[in-house]
Design a protein around this motif. Structure first.
Motif, PDB file in Angstrom:
ATOM      1  N   ALA A   1       0.884  -1.490   0.028  1.00  0.00           N
ATOM      2  CA  ALA A   1      -0.043  -0.054   0.122  1.00  0.00           C
ATOM      3  C   ALA A   1       0.961   1.214  -0.062  1.00  0.00           C
TER       4      ALA A   1
ATOM      5  N   GLN B   1      -9.470  -1.238  -2.654  1.00  0.00           N
ATOM      6  CA  GLN B   1      -8.146  -0.764  -2.303  1.00  0.00           C
ATOM      7  C   GLN B   1      -7.681   0.378  -2.883  1.00  0.00           C
TER       8      GLN B   1
ATOM      9  N   LEU C   1      -6.693   4.076  -1.096  1.00  0.00           N
ATOM     10  CA  LEU C   1      -5.427   4.660  -1.316  1.00  0.00           C
ATOM     11  C   LEU C   1      -5.528   5.997  -1.769  1.00  0.00           C
TER      12      LEU C   1
END
Length: 311
Positions: free
Chosen positions: A108, A147, A151
């Motif tokens: 990430a 995801q 982010l």
């Protein structure tokens, strides 16, 4: 070779530097004048295992306080002469299965760093985005969500908090396929989760039209004189009761200024540079038009604003 004072010879003599031992030796009497000195010059020896890798760096990356091990975990490299894919070997398979609970966190952070680099953001914004994601990850509330959108939303919030805002469309352009709607929902979700955790409202920073103006003008290749006039017009427009988004106001001011300059820009180009729809620019321009004489600098306005087209 160099010169230094030798206490045995009682005068300045030439000295020899023994780099392997770190000693400075008098060339005449052999006295060690300085022992184990630190060589601060560049070192160009390569410590790579493979002959094709000539990178002289033999240190790892900086520590990361957001990771349990500080980001200093060991990675087993591919042995010399290994046949086939390393990860297909027994050693590679064990490392791939290895007990690294923060692998997803590291990935990430790498994704955030890539997005920040593509947008030309400074390191402080990237670090702030990492902190925001770490807080949300610790709450175990992002599982099952998009995801990429999460982010991107962390980066958007970080830009706002560091007073370097970017439009959602700009963030969306580097968000690996996440849409504006998904990023917007992710942003609202993150803010709500962190506000519940902190027990207070989350500071996001205030957006002003001037935050985007110079970047938009740069995309359009406007002259310095036109940019200064647009900045002054945007500052004066904040005194008016124009109920439009700062991005729309910035786009409308640019459209107004370019009509008065020698290098006129079509509204289509302004729309592409700012990410604001042509219809929105026209509506914002319609709201600003009655105040043109108040917001446009007199030194820039020529022929009493006659060149401005009526909305």
């Amino acid at each position: 070779m160099g010169d230094a004072y030798c206490p045995d010879c009682k005068r300045g003599t030439e000295v020899v530097f023994d780099h392997s031992a770190g000693d400075t030796v008098c060339s005449e009497c052999g006295l060690v004048l300085e022992a184990h000195s630190i060589d601060e010059t560049s070192e160009w020896r390569t410590f790579a295992n493979e002959s094709g890798d000539n990178d002289p760096v033999r240190v790892g990356g900086p520590t990361n306080p957001l990771l349990a091990d500080g980001g200093l975990s060991t990675v087993i490299s591919k042995p010399n002469g290994a046949q086939g894919e390393f990860l297909s070997s027994s050693l590679g398979r064990w490392q791939n299965r290895g007990s690294n609970p923060e692998r997803s966190l590291i990935l990430a952070f790498k994704t955030i760093a890539t997005m920040a680099d593509r947008l030309g953001l400074v390191a402080t914004i990237k670090d702030r985005a990492n902190e925001i994601y770490k807080k949300v990850e610790d709450l175990k509330s992002v599982r099952g969500r998009n995801q990429d959108a999460i982010l991107a939303a962390c980066l958007y919030i970080a830009c706002r908090q560091e007073d370097k805002p970017r439009t959602v469309k700009e963030i969306c352009s580097v968000a690996n396929g996440a849409t504006k709607k998904e990023i917007g929902r992710a942003k609202e979700f993150i803010v709500k989760q962190l506000e519940i955790e902190m027990g207070q409202s989350m500071e996001m920073g205030t957006i002003h039209a001037g935050d985007f103006l110079r970047r938009f003008c740069s995309h359009l290749g406007m002259t310095n004189q036109a940019v200064k006039a647009a900045q002054e017009a945007v500052q004066k427009s904040e005194e008016l009761d124009i109920r439009r988004s700062p991005i729309s106001i910035a786009a409308a001011v640019i459209y107004m200024i370019t009509q008065l300059s020698d290098d006129k820009k079509p509204i289509k180009d302004i729309s592409l540079a700012t990410g604001v729809a042509e219809g929105t620019i026209k509506n914002s321009y319609k709201d600003l038009y009655p105040y043109a004489s108040r917001i446009i600098p007199a030194s820039f306005a020529k022929e009493d604003l006659k060149n401005l087209c009526s909305p």
